[in-house]
Design an enzyme around this catalytic site. Structure first.
Site: not given
Length: 272
Positions: A181, A212, A214-217
């Site tokens: 990412k 932003t 929580g984007t990875g989860c």
């Protein structure tokens, strides 16, 4: 269960992750994403955090036996079509979850969570080797960001050119696919997906939006949802990228710090 009720049962996705009391990341983000994408979300809680828009004020890991019991309870009765992992803060937890996933014949998405959006460490240094040697080898897709790549492999990425090198370093630990990412780079939001032979570059516009959390989860859960529906890894990742891009565009202020992405953006919910 009747044949008609079985036919209408949605795909089942299990998240093994920590709780975010602020609702933007962790288990809460995972379940919101799964609902938005039409799958049945289930959860194994690994840790409880005291967390808000300003950061993580405290974290308490659950006992390994509690994590194992939750997993077996869900998988042995309800069953599962894909598994996603998030915050696994200790070596013992990482190794236990890796063993459980390794014994479950479904796709798995490993989000090797190391640091929160606010810079708070969520993974003990002693657990890094367990992630490398136990968890990554059982992953269908690993989804590290650039900080996590550096943490796991020592490879520092400062431009798109370095993403192939980062992917090779992560693939060396054994996941089938890796999604690097590139959200921390400048320019477009670029991610790089590869299994060592196929390559897919996924690009999206970068929004001027600091909310932003929580984007990875969210991305990892969206990928797991696609895999549970029977999509290929490239299909699931492309669909997940589209979903999370919309969620970032809809991110909204909450509290005094970094707000969450809008998991319900397709429904005009959340902060829209």
């Amino acid at each position: 269960m009747s044949a008609s009720s079985r036919a209408s049962t949605p795909p089942r996705v299990l998240t093994v992750a920590g709780s975010d009391s602020g609702g933007g990341a962790g288990i809460q983000a995972d379940l919101k994403t799964m609902l938005a994408l039409g799958v049945h979300g289930m959860s194994v809680l690994t840790a409880v955090t005291a967390q808000n828009s300003l950061g993580v004020q405290g974290a308490w890991e659950l006992p390994v036996e509690a994590v194992r019991a939750q997993y077996r309870s869900v998988v042995d009765d309800i069953g599962v079509d894909a598994v996603k992992t998030g915050m696994l803060s200790s070596a013992e937890l990482v190794e236990t979850v890796a063993e459980l996933i390794g014994g479950t014949a479904v796709p798995s998405v490993v989000d090797p969570v190391g640091v929160s959006k606010h810079g708070d460490s969520l993974l003990a240094a002693s657990a890094l080797d367990s992630v490398r040697t136990k968890l990554l080898p059982v992953a269908t897709v690993a989804t590290p960001n650039l900080d996590e790549v550096a943490q796991l492999t020592g490879v520092e990425v400062e431009s798109e050119d370095g993403m192939r090198r980062a992917a090779a370093a992560v693939l060396a630990y054994g996941p089938t696919w890796v999604l690097i990412k590139g959200g921390h780079l400048s320019g477009d939001a670029v991610d790089f997906l590869t299994d060592g032979s196929q390559e897919h570059w996924l690009r999206a516009p970068r929004f001027d939006n600091r909310h932003t959390h929580g984007t990875g989860c969210t991305l990892a859960s969206a990928i797991a949802s696609g895999l549970a529906k029977g999509q290929s890894v490239p299909e699931a990742v492309a669909a997940a990228k589209k979903y999370v891009t919309g969620a970032i565009a809809g991110g909204f202020a909450l509290g005094g710090g970094i707000g969450p992405v809008d998991h319900g953006w397709r429904f005009g919910a959340g902060g829209a």
